[in-house]
Scaffold this active site. Sequence first.
Site, PDB file in Angstrom:
ATOM      1  N   ARG A  57       0.792  -1.222   0.000  1.00 28.21           N
ATOM      2  CA  ARG A  57       0.000   0.000   0.000  1.00 28.21           C
ATOM      3  C   ARG A  57       0.826   1.273   0.000  1.00 28.21           C
ATOM      4  O   ARG A  57       0.570   2.195  -0.773  1.00 28.21           O
ATOM      5  CB  ARG A  57      -0.922   0.060   1.241  1.00 28.21           C
ATOM      6  CG  ARG A  57      -2.178  -0.725   1.103  1.00 28.21           C
ATOM      7  CD  ARG A  57      -2.591  -1.259   2.447  1.00 28.21           C
ATOM      8  NE  ARG A  57      -1.627  -2.262   2.848  1.00 28.21           N
ATOM      9  CZ  ARG A  57      -1.704  -3.550   2.489  1.00 28.21           C
ATOM     10  NH1 ARG A  57      -2.706  -3.979   1.815  1.00 28.21           N
ATOM     11  NH2 ARG A  57      -0.760  -4.399   2.842  1.00 28.21           N
ATOM     12  N   THR A  58       1.792   1.343   0.895  1.00 32.34           N
ATOM     13  CA  THR A  58       2.485   2.620   1.059  1.00 32.34           C
ATOM     14  C   THR A  58       3.223   2.994  -0.226  1.00 32.34           C
ATOM     15  O   THR A  58       3.087   4.105  -0.741  1.00 32.34           O
ATOM     16  CB  THR A  58       3.453   2.561   2.260  1.00 32.34           C
ATOM     17  OG1 THR A  58       2.719   2.125   3.395  1.00 32.34           O
ATOM     18  CG2 THR A  58       4.056   3.918   2.541  1.00 32.34           C
ATOM     19  N   LYS A  87      25.768  -4.082  -2.241  1.00 31.71           N
ATOM     20  CA  LYS A  87      27.227  -4.024  -2.438  1.00 31.71           C
ATOM     21  C   LYS A  87      27.917  -3.348  -1.258  1.00 31.71           C
ATOM     22  O   LYS A  87      29.124  -3.153  -1.271  1.00 31.71           O
ATOM     23  CB  LYS A  87      27.565  -3.217  -3.698  1.00 31.71           C
ATOM     24  CG  LYS A  87      26.941  -3.727  -4.972  1.00 31.71           C
ATOM     25  CD  LYS A  87      27.373  -2.807  -6.133  1.00 31.71           C
ATOM     26  CE  LYS A  87      26.623  -3.107  -7.396  1.00 31.71           C
ATOM     27  NZ  LYS A  87      26.820  -2.030  -8.389  1.00 31.71           N
ATOM     28  N   ARG A 108      11.543   3.675   3.134  1.00 32.36           N
ATOM     29  CA  ARG A 108      11.213   2.740   4.228  1.00 32.36           C
ATOM     30  C   ARG A 108      12.472   1.964   4.563  1.00 32.36           C
ATOM     31  O   ARG A 108      13.167   1.481   3.671  1.00 32.36           O
ATOM     32  CB  ARG A 108      10.091   1.793   3.819  1.00 32.36           C
ATOM     33  CG  ARG A 108       9.873   0.673   4.832  1.00 32.36           C
ATOM     34  CD  ARG A 108       8.632  -0.138   4.573  1.00 32.36           C
ATOM     35  NE  ARG A 108       7.432   0.626   4.861  1.00 32.36           N
ATOM     36  CZ  ARG A 108       6.202   0.131   4.742  1.00 32.36           C
ATOM     37  NH1 ARG A 108       6.017  -1.115   4.341  1.00 32.36           N
ATOM     38  NH2 ARG A 108       5.150   0.884   5.014  1.00 32.36           N
ATOM     39  N   HIS A 136       5.591   5.832  11.428  1.00 32.36           N
ATOM     40  CA  HIS A 136       5.033   5.718  10.073  1.00 32.36           C
ATOM     41  C   HIS A 136       4.017   6.867   9.943  1.00 32.36           C
ATOM     42  O   HIS A 136       2.815   6.653   9.952  1.00 32.36           O
ATOM     43  CB  HIS A 136       4.371   4.350   9.940  1.00 32.36           C
ATOM     44  CG  HIS A 136       3.973   3.954   8.544  1.00 32.36           C
ATOM     45  ND1 HIS A 136       4.006   4.821   7.476  1.00 32.36           N
ATOM     46  CD2 HIS A 136       3.525   2.770   8.058  1.00 32.36           C
ATOM     47  CE1 HIS A 136       3.589   4.174   6.396  1.00 32.36           C
ATOM     48  NE2 HIS A 136       3.298   2.935   6.722  1.00 32.36           N
TER      49      HIS A 136
HETATM   50  C1  NCD Z   1       2.150  -1.102   8.155  1.00 30.86           C
HETATM   51  C2  NCD Z   1       3.647  -0.918   8.253  1.00 30.86           C
HETATM   52  O1  NCD Z   1       4.369  -1.144   7.298  1.00 30.86           O
HETATM   53  O2  NCD Z   1       4.065  -0.506   9.327  1.00 30.86           O
HETATM   54  N1  NCD Z   1       1.718  -1.329   6.851  1.00 30.86           N
HETATM   55  C3  NCD Z   1       1.329  -0.267   6.087  1.00 30.86           C
HETATM   56  O3  NCD Z   1       2.108   0.620   5.802  1.00 30.86           O
HETATM   57  N2  NCD Z   1       0.054  -0.220   5.697  1.00 30.86           N
HETATM   58  C4  NCD Z   1       1.608  -2.103   9.085  1.00 30.86           C
HETATM   59  C5  NCD Z   1       2.193  -3.483   9.094  1.00 30.86           C
HETATM   60  O4  NCD Z   1       3.073  -3.824   8.307  1.00 30.86           O
HETATM   61  O5  NCD Z   1       1.738  -4.264   9.937  1.00 30.86           O
END
Ligand code: NCD
Length: 308
Positions: A57-58, A87, A108, A136
């Site tokens: 999703r993100t 590397k 991320r 997040h």
């Molecule tokens: C979350 C995350 O990555 O922290 N997912 C997301 O971004 N929708 C929640 C999760 O991974 O449990």
Amino acid sequence: MKKLNGLISATQLADRSLLESLFTAAAAMERHDAARTLKLSLSGRILATIFYEPSTRTRLSFEAAMQKLGGSILTAENARENSSAAKGESIADAIRVIGGYADVIVMRHFEEGAARSAAEISPVPLINAGDGAGEHPTQALVDTYTMTKELGSIAGKRIALVGDLLYGRTIHSLLQLLSLYEGVSIDLIAPPNLRLPAQYTEYLSANKVMFRESESLENVLSDVDVLYITRVQRERFSSVAEYEAIKDSYFVDAAMASRMKPGAVILHALPRLNEIAAEVDADPRAAYFRQARNGLFIRMALLEYLLT
Ligand code: NCD
């Protein structure tokens, strides 16, 4: 408030007027998208996504958001294996280089604090799309936007945050935004070894937010306006046995949902594993797929805010 240059922590969003303006912009994005009248306000701009941990999703909603506004994307998915990190290149060097190609970076990473260090050297705005068990912040925007849409307002609501409160970075960002609303009361429901870290309970106390900690979802189920349930973050455990023992601590099925208030809402940042039965999806209070879709519009609003 000074305009933000990037987004690392929900602390930076501690401003109700900023939240309201992002929510209003997101709603306008949704309307214009449906009517096919979106302005291509980010035409010629480039967004880079660099993800050292998995995401559906993100990453995809950021990439869709950029493209809907006329921009384009560079994507380093699976960056731990597929970028020069494999590397041995440092994040600092990678960010300096990517910042020379793109106008904004969404990152991320599996280490807490990685986004902050990257932002310090990034030549362009950097957005934290999750840093280990840290934060997040854009998910917290999605979550509060969804609550506002579903419930009309957040003020005065009773909200249960359930599951892995220790490692769940969405929770760590979300509770900071919830604390901006008058009269919110929070139930922190977790197994004893996945309780919210002290720095966040201290944050709630310092901000005079009402909260209770407990292990029992059953006890509060019929009283809450929001049930926000989370996945146990398997990737943060050092022992598989420890994860296995705890992974199915909370489970919402139709029988459980039937005990909730008629106007309540069930949220989950997704991915869900075994927290919510598929039979709950048909319940009008199950808002997690609407929540995921809201991510697109909130991220469009955020990108336009940061880049124009
Ligand atoms: C979350 C995350 O990555 O922290 N997912 C997301 O971004 N929708 C929640 C999760 O991974 O449990």
